[in-house]
Write an enzyme that holds these catalytic residues in place. Structure first.
Site, PDB file in Angstrom:
ATOM      1  N   ASP A  75       9.617  -5.507   9.130  1.00  0.00           N
ATOM      2  CA  ASP A  75       8.489  -5.250  10.029  1.00  0.00           C
ATOM      3  C   ASP A  75       8.273  -6.565  10.785  1.00  0.00           C
ATOM      4  O   ASP A  75       9.211  -7.358  10.914  1.00  0.00           O
ATOM      5  CB  ASP A  75       7.258  -4.821   9.185  1.00  0.00           C
ATOM      6  N   SER A 128       0.861  -1.184   0.000  1.00  0.00           N
ATOM      7  CA  SER A 128       0.000   0.000   0.000  1.00  0.00           C
ATOM      8  C   SER A 128       0.896   1.233   0.000  1.00  0.00           C
ATOM      9  O   SER A 128       1.780   1.379   0.843  1.00  0.00           O
ATOM     10  CB  SER A 128      -0.891  -0.012   1.249  1.00  0.00           C
ATOM     11  N   GLY A 169       4.216   4.106   3.290  1.00  0.00           N
ATOM     12  CA  GLY A 169       3.915   2.859   2.591  1.00  0.00           C
ATOM     13  C   GLY A 169       3.904   1.705   3.581  1.00  0.00           C
ATOM     14  O   GLY A 169       4.341   1.859   4.723  1.00  0.00           O
ATOM     15  N   LYS A 170       3.387   0.586   3.191  1.00  0.00           N
ATOM     16  CA  LYS A 170       3.452  -0.631   4.020  1.00  0.00           C
ATOM     17  C   LYS A 170       3.103  -1.822   3.162  1.00  0.00           C
ATOM     18  O   LYS A 170       2.322  -1.708   2.210  1.00  0.00           O
ATOM     19  CB  LYS A 170       2.436  -0.530   5.168  1.00  0.00           C
ATOM     20  N   GLY A 171       3.713  -2.970   3.465  1.00  0.00           N
ATOM     21  CA  GLY A 171       3.418  -4.152   2.672  1.00  0.00           C
ATOM     22  C   GLY A 171       3.367  -5.386   3.537  1.00  0.00           C
ATOM     23  O   GLY A 171       3.677  -5.339   4.729  1.00  0.00           O
TER      24      GLY A 171
END
Ligand code: NAD
Length: 411
Positions: free
Chosen positions: A145, A59, A104-106
Site C-alpha cells: 500500500d 484491521s 482487511g488493512k494494516g
C-alpha cells in the site's frame, strides 16, 4: 481527528445503505465495525544500537466472502481509525468485484524515509512476527500500500515462512516475480482505470481523439493511467504531482514525461516546448472532459466543487471527493465513477496473483490484462444498470450491490 472522521464517514455511508437494504440489526452490528483489530508494538534495534518501538495495526473488517485482503501502509499518519475505514472499504470493493475475499488493512506509524534499508527490513519482519498467527493464504492476505512495495513483501513473506515453517506463497501478494509475483501487478490499478474510462466512453459516446483528460497525481496509479489512456488515443492535456504539474492544450507526450520522471524523480522539471506549468488548483478546475483524481483523499470539497468544470470524474485515489462535495457535483450534473469501482484493478490483480501462487501456474501479462478488463467491465455494467434502474448515482449503486452480497453471505 481527520482519520476519525474518515472512519465515521465510511460507517455512515454503510449505515445509509444498510437502511435502504433493510438489513437486520445483528448484520448491521457485525458490519459497522471490524471483526478484529490488532494493535501491537514493533521494537527494533536501530543502526546506532538503540531500541526504538513502533506501533502497528491490522484491521480485519469482515471475512464472510473469504479471507481478509488488504494492503499494509507505512506512514506517519497511520492510525487505528484509518485502517478500520480502509478495511471496511476493502470489504465492499472485493464484494463488488465478485472476489472471494473479505476486507482487511494494516499499517505502521512511521515515516519510512527516515529509516535505513536495514531498519526498514527489521520493521517489516517485526510486523509479521507480531501477528503471523492471524495471517495466512486462507486467513488474511496482505499486499503493498502507501510506501510499501515488492521488496517489503519479500521480507515479510520470508519472515512468515521462517515462523510458520510453511512455504505458502499465496499468503502475500504484490511480491517480486521470483516469489510468484504477478506480471502486470504494478500497472494493474492504472490499467483498470482505463478500462473504466473506455466503458464511460462507450456509454456516453465519447470519441477518444476528441476527449481531453487532466490527471492529478503521477505516481504508480496516475502515470499508468496516463500511459494506457494515451495508447488508447485519448488526449491528456494536464498532469500534476504534489509540487505542481504540466499543461499543454493539444496534448502532452506521456512517454517523454515518464522517461523524464524516471531520470529526474519529478515531473515539474519535465516542461518542454509549448508546455506550461500548472498548479494543482488550476488542474482541478480545468475545462476538460474527464478529470482523473489519482493523488490523495479530499481534493474536491465544498470549497472547490462549484469550480469543477469537467463533465466526468474518475476517482482513482481513495476518497478524493468529500460527501458534501459529491452532492454539489451531482446537482451540477457532473458524472463520477466511485473509487471502489474504478481503482479496483489492483486488488483484482492481487486475486490473480493469489491464484497463480496457489496453483504454481504462471500467468502472462496479456492474460492478466484480459481477465482484469473482463472483471472490471462486468462490474461497471452491473453498477451502471442498477444506477439507471433505481435512478441513483454510481456510488450508491456500487454500495448497494456490494453490501447486499456481504449481508446475504453472512445470513
Ligand atoms: P504514489 O505515491 O505512487 O503517487 C502519488 C502521486 O500523488 C504522486 O505523483 C504525488 O506527487 C502526488 N501527490 C501527493 N500528494 C498530493 C497532493 N496533495 N496534491 C497533488 N498531488 C499529490 O501513490 P499511488 O500508488 O499512485 O496511489 C495514488 C492513490 O491511489 C492513493 O490514494 C492510493 O491509496 C490509491 N490507490 C492506489 C492503488 C495502487 O495499486 N497503487 C490501488 C488503489 C488505490
Amino acid at each position: 481527528m481527520e482519520n476519525q472522521n474518515f472512519f465515521l464517514n465510511c460507517q455512515k455511508q454503510f449505515l445509509d445503505i444498510a437502511n435502504k437494504l433493510n438489513l437486520k440489526t445483528e448484520i448491521i452490528e457485525e458490519l459497522k465495525e471490524p471483526q478484529r483489530i490488532i494493535k501491537f508494538q514493533i521494537p527494533i534495534k536501530t543502526d546506532n544500537g538503540k531500541k526504538k518501538v513502533f506501533f502497528g495495526f491490522r484491521s480485519q473488517h469482515n471475512n464472510a466472502l473469504g479471507p481478509y485482503k488488504g494492503g499494509i501502509r507505512f506512514h506517519q499518519n497511520v492510525s487505528e481509525d484509518e485502517v478500520k475505514a480502509l478495511s471496511m472499504l476493502m470489504t465492499w470493493k472485493c464484494s463488488l468485484l465478485n472476489l472471494p475475499f473479505g476486507g482487511g488493512k494494516g499499517g505502521i506509524i512511521v515515516n519510512p524515509k527516515e529509516l535505513s534499508k536495514k531498519e526498514l527490513e527489521k520493521l517489516s519482519r517485526g510486523y509479521v512476527k507480531a501477528i503471523f498467527p492471524f495471517l495466512g493464504e486462507n486467513i488474511d492476505i496482505p499486499a503493498p500500500d502507501v510506501n510499501t512495495n515488492a521488496q517489503i513483501m519479500e521480507w515479510m513473506i520470508d519472515e512468515y515462512f521462517k515462523l510458520t515453517g510453511k512455504k505458502s506463497f499465496a499468503a502475500f501478494t504484490g511480491k517480486p516475480l521470483n516469489l510468484w509475483g504477478l506480471e502486470g501487478r504494478e500497472e494493474a490499478t492504472g490499467y483498470g482505470g482505463v478500462v473504466i474510462l473506455k466503458k464511460l466512453a462507450n456509454t456516453f459516446k465519447l470519441n477518444p481523439q476528441k476527449t481531453t483528460i487532466a490527471i492529478q497525481g503521477f505516481g504508480n496509479v496516475g502515470s499508468n493511467f496516463a500511459y494506457f489512456a494515451q495508447k488508447e488515443g485519448y488526449k491528456i492535456i494536464a498532469v500534476s504531482e504534489v509540487d505542481n504539474g504540466i499543461f499543454k492544450e493539444d496534448g502532452l507526450n506521456i512517454e517523454e514525461i515518464l522517461e523524464c520522471k524516471k531520470r529526474t524523480g519529478k515531473i515539474s522539471i519535465c516542461i518542454k516546448n509549448f508546455d506550461k506549468e500548472i498548479t494543482n488548483k488550476q488542474l482541478l478546475e480545468l475545462n476538460v472532459d474527464v478529470l482523473v483524481l489519482a493523488a490523495v483523499e479530499n481534493v474536491i470539497s465544498k470549497n472547490n466543487a462549484e469550480k469543477i468544470k469537467a463533465k466526468y470524474i474518475i476517482e482513482m485515489a481513495n476518497g478524493p471527493i468529500t460527501p458534501d462535495a459529491e452532492g454539489i457535483l451531482e446537482k451540477r450534473k457532473i458524472f463520477s465513477v466511485p473509487d471502489i469501482l474504478s481503482n479496483s484493478g489492483g486488488v483484482v490483480a492481487s486475486y490473480f496473483e493469489w491464484i497463480q501462487s496457489k496453483e504454481k501456474n504462471r500467468w502472462k501479462k496479456e492474460k492478466t490484462f484480459v481477465e482484469l478488463s473482463k472483471k472490471l467491465s462486468k462490474s461497471f455494467d452491473e453498477v451502471f444498470f442498477l444506477s439507471k434502474k433505481k435512478k441513483i448515482n454510481l456510488r450508491e449503486a456500487s454500495y448497494i450491490l456490494s453490501v447486499d452480497k456481504v449481508a446475504k453471505s453472512i445470513k
